[in-house]
Write a protein that holds these residues in place. Structure first.
Motif, PDB file in Angstrom:
ATOM      1  N   VAL A   1       0.827  -1.202   0.000  1.00  9.14           N
ATOM      2  CA  VAL A   1       0.000   0.000   0.000  1.00  9.14           C
ATOM      3  C   VAL A   1       0.863   1.254   0.000  1.00  9.14           C
ATOM      4  O   VAL A   1       1.851   1.321   0.733  1.00  9.14           O
ATOM      5  N   GLU A   2       0.488   2.220  -0.809  1.00 10.66           N
ATOM      6  CA  GLU A   2       1.060   3.561  -0.778  1.00 10.66           C
ATOM      7  C   GLU A   2      -0.104   4.520  -0.529  1.00 10.66           C
ATOM      8  O   GLU A   2      -1.178   4.334  -1.091  1.00 10.66           O
ATOM      9  N   THR A   3       0.116   5.548   0.306  1.00 13.48           N
ATOM     10  CA  THR A   3      -0.956   6.488   0.620  1.00 13.48           C
ATOM     11  C   THR A   3      -0.616   7.888   0.135  1.00 13.48           C
ATOM     12  O   THR A   3       0.550   8.220  -0.094  1.00 13.48           O
ATOM     13  N   GLU A   4      -1.664   8.687  -0.006  1.00 15.00           N
ATOM     14  CA  GLU A   4      -1.507  10.054  -0.497  1.00 15.00           C
ATOM     15  C   GLU A   4      -2.595  10.928   0.120  1.00 15.00           C
ATOM     16  O   GLU A   4      -3.770  10.558   0.118  1.00 15.00           O
TER      17      GLU A   4
ATOM     18  N   TYR B   1      -5.400   5.748  -1.527  1.00 17.54           N
ATOM     19  CA  TYR B   1      -4.454   4.660  -1.272  1.00 17.54           C
ATOM     20  C   TYR B   1      -4.327   3.835  -2.535  1.00 17.54           C
ATOM     21  O   TYR B   1      -5.290   3.580  -3.241  1.00 17.54           O
ATOM     22  N   HIS B   2      -3.092   3.506  -2.843  1.00 19.89           N
ATOM     23  CA  HIS B   2      -2.751   2.766  -4.055  1.00 19.89           C
ATOM     24  C   HIS B   2      -2.330   1.365  -3.614  1.00 19.89           C
ATOM     25  O   HIS B   2      -1.357   1.208  -2.879  1.00 19.89           O
TER      26      HIS B   2
ATOM     27  N   THR C   1      -6.465   2.085  -7.300  1.00 18.24           N
ATOM     28  CA  THR C   1      -6.475   3.216  -6.383  1.00 18.24           C
ATOM     29  C   THR C   1      -7.893   3.425  -5.878  1.00 18.24           C
ATOM     30  O   THR C   1      -8.856   3.341  -6.654  1.00 18.24           O
TER      31      THR C   1
ATOM     32  N   PHE D   1      -1.973   0.278   7.654  1.00 19.45           N
ATOM     33  CA  PHE D   1      -1.234   1.442   7.163  1.00 19.45           C
ATOM     34  C   PHE D   1      -1.869   2.707   7.711  1.00 19.45           C
ATOM     35  O   PHE D   1      -3.031   2.725   8.099  1.00 19.45           O
TER      36      PHE D   1
ATOM     37  N   LEU E   1      -2.977   6.729   7.520  1.00 19.42           N
ATOM     38  CA  LEU E   1      -3.396   7.856   6.693  1.00 19.42           C
ATOM     39  C   LEU E   1      -3.130   9.096   7.532  1.00 19.42           C
ATOM     40  O   LEU E   1      -3.633   9.209   8.650  1.00 19.42           O
TER      41      LEU E   1
END
Length: 133
Positions: free
Chosen positions: A19-22, A39-40, A91, A124, A126
């Motif tokens: 997971v990658e967050t933005e 989140y990707h 995403t 994860f 945020l």
């Protein structure tokens, strides 16, 4: 036919979720207590059996420890089929009432061998940039 469940340690059924967050500042509004995050997710089949993602289960916790659970079919309207070594990326997003929160969950999968198993989604965070020290 009866489907069985196997522990995630079964090498045939190994799904890795990353997971990658933005933080989406342009969609957020602190005055309204609305913080928006993307989140990707990448789902990689590291097992030896093809598998299909059937459903998802999310546990979303905001900074005030309020918990929301989400259950649903597939992801973004799809139930991706992953051959060994294949990945699927998508995403999605979450809206929190606090600057910081966390998510965790699982995908419920079925292998081409008929065995149902869960793929854990690691917890994860945020967070608005600089909200955490």
């Amino acid at each position: 036919m009866t489907a069985s469940h196997r522990p995630p340690s079964d090498p045939r059924h190994q799904i890795r979720v990353t997971v990658e967050t933005e933080y989406l500042a342009d969609q957020s509004d602190a005055a309204s207590q609305r913080w928006v995050f993307a989140y990707h997710i990448t789902i990689l089949n590291e097992g030896t059996v093809s598998a299909r993602l059937l459903t998802r289960h999310w546990v979303i916790t905001d900074g005030e420890e309020r918990v929301q659970e989400v259950h649903g079919e597939g992801v973004i309207g799809e139930q991706p089929h992953l051959a060994p070594g294949q990945s699927f990326r998508y995403t999605s997003g979450a809206v929190l009432e606090t600057e910081v929160g966390s998510m965790r969950g699982s995908y419920q999968m079925i292998g081409e061998d008929g065995i149902h198993f869960d793929a854990d989604i690691p917890a994860f965070t945020l967070a608005v940039p600089h909200a955490l020290h």
